[in-house]
Design a protein around this motif. Structure first.
Motif, mmCIF file in Angstrom:
data_model
loop_
_atom_site.group_PDB
_atom_site.id
_atom_site.type_symbol
_atom_site.label_atom_id
_atom_site.label_comp_id
_atom_site.label_asym_id
_atom_site.label_seq_id
_atom_site.Cartn_x
_atom_site.Cartn_y
_atom_site.Cartn_z
ATOM 1 N N MET A 1 21.002 37.526 3.298
ATOM 2 C CA MET A 1 20.440 36.335 2.654
ATOM 3 C C MET A 1 19.859 35.411 3.729
ATOM 4 S SD MET A 1 19.685 34.436 0.080
ATOM 5 C CE MET A 1 20.467 35.353 -1.229
ATOM 6 N N LEU A 2 18.591 35.036 3.561
ATOM 7 C CA LEU A 2 17.879 34.262 4.569
ATOM 8 C C LEU A 2 18.546 32.921 4.854
ATOM 9 C CD1 LEU A 2 14.224 34.956 3.359
ATOM 10 C CD2 LEU A 2 15.335 35.921 5.376
ATOM 11 N N VAL A 3 18.899 32.195 3.814
ATOM 12 C CA VAL A 3 19.478 30.863 3.999
ATOM 13 C C VAL A 3 20.871 30.966 4.598
ATOM 14 C CG1 VAL A 3 20.172 28.742 2.831
ATOM 15 C CG2 VAL A 3 18.084 29.909 2.129
ATOM 16 N N ASP A 4 21.634 31.944 4.161
ATOM 17 C CA ASP A 4 22.961 32.169 4.710
ATOM 18 C C ASP A 4 22.879 32.390 6.221
ATOM 19 O OD1 ASP A 4 25.639 32.540 4.881
ATOM 20 O OD2 ASP A 4 25.687 34.504 3.952
ATOM 21 N N ASP A 5 21.943 33.219 6.646
ATOM 22 C CA ASP A 5 21.747 33.485 8.072
ATOM 23 C C ASP A 5 21.383 32.218 8.837
ATOM 24 O OD1 ASP A 5 22.296 36.130 7.624
ATOM 25 O OD2 ASP A 5 20.211 36.776 7.551
ATOM 26 N N PHE A 6 20.593 31.368 8.216
ATOM 27 C CA PHE A 6 20.178 30.119 8.860
ATOM 28 C C PHE A 6 21.390 29.262 9.195
ATOM 29 C CE2 PHE A 6 19.276 25.586 8.400
ATOM 30 C CZ PHE A 6 18.260 25.405 9.319
ATOM 31 N N PHE A 7 22.296 29.100 8.237
ATOM 32 C CA PHE A 7 23.486 28.280 8.477
ATOM 33 C C PHE A 7 24.361 28.883 9.567
ATOM 34 C CE2 PHE A 7 22.242 26.290 4.555
ATOM 35 C CZ PHE A 7 22.777 25.011 4.633
ATOM 36 N N LYS A 8 24.516 30.200 9.561
ATOM 37 C CA LYS A 8 25.339 30.860 10.574
ATOM 38 C C LYS A 8 24.694 30.738 11.956
ATOM 39 C CE LYS A 8 27.325 34.227 7.344
ATOM 40 N NZ LYS A 8 27.355 35.645 6.913
ATOM 41 N N ARG A 9 23.372 30.909 12.020
ATOM 42 C CA ARG A 9 22.666 30.862 13.301
ATOM 43 C C ARG A 9 22.787 29.494 13.958
ATOM 44 N NH1 ARG A 9 18.468 32.697 11.411
ATOM 45 N NH2 ARG A 9 17.084 30.883 11.279
ATOM 46 N N HIS A 10 22.806 28.445 13.129
ATOM 47 C CA HIS A 10 22.872 27.083 13.669
ATOM 48 C C HIS A 10 24.299 26.526 13.687
ATOM 49 C CE1 HIS A 10 18.549 26.285 14.098
ATOM 50 N NE2 HIS A 10 18.398 27.066 13.048
ATOM 51 N N GLY A 11 25.268 27.360 13.340
ATOM 52 C CA GLY A 11 26.657 26.924 13.389
ATOM 53 C C GLY A 11 26.963 25.802 12.424
ATOM 54 N N LEU A 12 26.347 25.829 11.246
ATOM 55 C CA LEU A 12 26.533 24.772 10.252
ATOM 56 C C LEU A 12 27.511 25.236 9.174
ATOM 57 C CD1 LEU A 12 22.773 23.822 9.825
ATOM 58 C CD2 LEU A 12 24.495 22.453 10.990
ATOM 59 N N PRO A 13 28.601 24.523 8.973
ATOM 60 C CA PRO A 13 29.552 24.912 7.916
ATOM 61 C C PRO A 13 28.926 24.761 6.541
ATOM 62 C CG PRO A 13 30.122 22.765 8.836
ATOM 63 C CD PRO A 13 29.022 23.308 9.691
ATOM 64 N N LEU A 14 29.266 25.685 5.652
ATOM 65 C CA LEU A 14 28.663 25.698 4.318
ATOM 66 C C LEU A 14 29.705 25.599 3.206
ATOM 67 C CD1 LEU A 14 25.884 25.871 3.025
ATOM 68 C CD2 LEU A 14 26.043 28.368 3.106
ATOM 69 N N GLU A 15 30.929 25.957 3.509
ATOM 70 C CA GLU A 15 31.981 25.975 2.495
ATOM 71 C C GLU A 15 32.219 24.578 1.922
ATOM 72 O OE1 GLU A 15 34.738 27.985 0.132
ATOM 73 O OE2 GLU A 15 33.545 28.905 1.736
ATOM 74 N N ASN A 16 32.205 24.490 0.572
ATOM 75 C CA ASN A 16 32.507 23.252 -0.155
ATOM 76 C C ASN A 16 31.574 22.095 0.197
ATOM 77 O OD1 ASN A 16 34.837 24.231 -1.620
ATOM 78 N ND2 ASN A 16 35.954 24.171 0.324
ATOM 79 N N LYS A 17 30.343 22.389 0.538
ATOM 80 C CA LYS A 17 29.388 21.341 0.886
ATOM 81 C C LYS A 17 28.548 20.933 -0.324
ATOM 82 C CE LYS A 17 30.562 21.119 5.209
ATOM 83 N NZ LYS A 17 31.261 19.932 5.737
ATOM 84 N N THR A 18 28.050 19.702 -0.259
ATOM 85 C CA THR A 18 27.126 19.203 -1.281
ATOM 86 C C THR A 18 25.725 19.181 -0.696
ATOM 87 O OG1 THR A 18 28.829 17.827 -2.322
ATOM 88 C CG2 THR A 18 26.535 17.257 -2.768
ATOM 89 N N LEU A 19 24.805 19.882 -1.357
ATOM 90 C CA LEU A 19 23.445 20.036 -0.859
ATOM 91 C C LEU A 19 22.458 19.339 -1.784
ATOM 92 C CD1 LEU A 19 23.516 23.891 -0.125
ATOM 93 C CD2 LEU A 19 24.430 22.047 1.261
ATOM 94 N N VAL A 20 21.588 18.534 -1.208
ATOM 95 C CA VAL A 20 20.463 17.973 -1.951
ATOM 96 C C VAL A 20 19.226 18.757 -1.552
ATOM 97 C CG1 VAL A 20 18.973 15.960 -2.276
ATOM 98 C CG2 VAL A 20 21.455 15.670 -2.148
ATOM 99 N N VAL A 21 18.548 19.335 -2.541
ATOM 100 C CA VAL A 21 17.360 20.146 -2.289
ATOM 101 C C VAL A 21 16.132 19.368 -2.760
ATOM 102 C CG1 VAL A 21 16.241 22.377 -2.649
ATOM 103 C CG2 VAL A 21 18.739 22.214 -2.692
ATOM 104 N N ALA A 22 15.226 19.076 -1.842
ATOM 105 C CA ALA A 22 13.978 18.418 -2.212
ATOM 106 C C ALA A 22 13.153 19.423 -3.011
ATOM 107 C CB ALA A 22 13.230 17.969 -0.974
ATOM 108 N N THR A 23 13.056 19.201 -4.314
ATOM 109 C CA THR A 23 12.466 20.192 -5.218
ATOM 110 C C THR A 23 11.202 19.638 -5.852
ATOM 111 O OG1 THR A 23 14.739 20.882 -5.728
ATOM 112 C CG2 THR A 23 12.982 21.789 -7.093
ATOM 113 N N SER A 24 10.060 20.195 -5.468
ATOM 114 C CA SER A 24 8.783 19.733 -6.021
ATOM 115 C C SER A 24 8.387 20.496 -7.271
ATOM 116 C CB SER A 24 7.684 19.901 -4.968
ATOM 117 O OG SER A 24 7.459 21.278 -4.709
#
Length: 419
Positions: A1-24
């Motif tokens: 998964m592309l986005v999953d890899d992005f978080f792992k590559r940058h060392g960003l925790p993802l578990e139980n996070k709240t994400l705001v997606v700028a959606t056009s």
């Protein structure tokens, strides 16, 4: 998964996070929303689709409909906003829309206590941004404004698609049958970005189909250079916050730098502190030298505060600061200073009136401007030094003066900030 890899590559925790997606509602942001939705149960994510209707097209409501339809049967919260037509400027609509959208997205983050804000900027956007800023300013720092990870105070802005071309995202949408809206105004040549997209970028891609990756390589190389600059500047020291409205540093700290290097130092500081890119004129900021100090402050300084009465233990405001005078130490807030005055004195606070005379320990008096000058405080910032008068006599001026009268019958007072 592309986005999953992005978080792992940058060392960003993802578990139980709240994400705001700028959606056009366009193909890019809908692809991002779908990729995150696929990760939702695995990482226990709270996803918020934040959509701002700019009301620049008659059919702009169609975007909200597509987003609502996609999210209807999914655990995704949708937050819609409107850019009032009354706020649309006659010129500079693109920049004004971007600024309003940014404030809307930050507000959504704050209201939902979100951890990350994600946008769907991709490799083609990165290339266009570099070309656009090269044409307008040629400033490398402005050309490098699209970053994969950007810190915004206590929150983080993410652009996980910068290594992907738009064609890849369109293919993803087609394969997953994800609905999206095409903004027809993007087909017009009324703005420079569209002209670059329609005419210059295709020509460049004919010369080199990998030019988008070159743009990414250019950004990564500038990031490396920036890291070396940050290391060099960190050894010089950071300007101190001064009165909550300015920053200052001794001129001797930057004496080893040339004039151009000093300019770069301040440009870099402004970017780190305010997240604003400025040219050699420093944009909305002023930089002055006074009495062995550099002072940096924004043009729109608040109006001077008039003197007014306060009571001991009563909170009061001074230039967007929250202050308090007490007769005993506090466990909270920042101690600004101490002074002595009669226990029954009427206390007045505010900006010191120009020409006021201050009593010295010898009993003689001196004009306040001499004290300000001795402390290296320029004229423009003197009204922002909080003054305290007891029975109409100045007893304390922030960063400048304390009346040296400590008779036993006098009460000691404490002045606090950030209460």
């Amino acid at each position: 998964m592309l986005v999953d890899d992005f978080f792992k590559r940058h060392g960003l925790p993802l578990e139980n996070k709240t994400l705001v997606v700028a959606t056009s509602g366009g193909p890019d942001s809908m692809a991002l929303l779908d990729m995150l939705e696929e990760l939702q149960s695995q990482y226990h994510l709270a996803i918020i689709a934040a959509h701002l209707d700019h009301q620049l097209r008659a059919d702009s409501a169609r975007e909200s409909e597509v987003i609502a339809a996609y999210c209807r049967d999914k655990p995704i919260k949708v937050v819609n906003g409107l850019w009032p037509t009354a706020l649309h400027p006659q010129k500079g609509v693109e920049a004004a829309a971007r600024e309003y959208r940014y404030h809307f997205l930050v507000q959504v983050m704050q209201e939902n206590n979100a951890d990350y804000l994600l946008t769907a900027h991709h490799c083609d956007d990165l290339l266009e941004n570099i070309l656009l800023k090269f044409i307008r300013s040629g400033n490398p720092s402005e050309m490098n404004s699209l970053q994969a990870v950007t810190k915004m105070k206590d929150r983080t802005l993410l652009r996980p698609f910068l290594s992907l071309e738009k064609e890849t995202l369109l293919k993803y949408d087609q394969e997953k049958q994800i609905p999206y809206v095409i903004d027809e105004t993007n087909n017009e040549d009324d703005v420079l970005r569209n002209r670059l997209r329609h005419h210059l970028v295709p020509l460049l891609k004919q010369e080199n189909p990998q030019i988008g990756q070159n743009a990414l390589r250019f950004t990564n190389q500038l990031n490396l250079i920036d890291s070396l600059v940050e290391l060099e500047f960190s050894q010089l020291g950071q300007p101190e916050n001064f009165l909550g409205i300015a920053y200052r540093i001794k001129t001797s700290r930057l004496a080893s730098l040339s004039k151009k290097q000093q300019l770069l130092y301040w440009q870099y500081f402004i970017w780190q502190k305010f997240h604003i890119r400025v040219n050699e004129h420093l944009g909305e900021f002023n930089l002055i030298t006074y009495q062995a100090y550099f002072y940096l402050y924004q043009n729109n300084l608040p109006p001077q505060e008039k003197l007014h009465h306060v009571s001991v233990g009563q909170k009061f405001g001074f230039n967007n600061r929250h202050c308090l005078i007490t007769t005993r130490p506090c466990t909270s807030g920042k101690l600004v200073g101490r002074f002595y005055a009669p226990a029954s004195a009427a206390l007045v606070v505010g900006s010191l009136t120009p020409g006021t005379r201050l009593e010295l320990i010898s009993g003689q008096h001196v004009k306040s401007k001499k004290k300000f000058a001795a402390k290296g405080i320029p004229n423009v910032l003197r009204p922002y030094c909080l003054a305290v008068l007891a029975d109409e006599v100045p007893v304390f001026v922030e960063k400048t003066y304390v009346k040296q009268n400590k008779r036993t019958e006098l009460q000691q007072y404490y002045l606090y900030d950030n209460i």
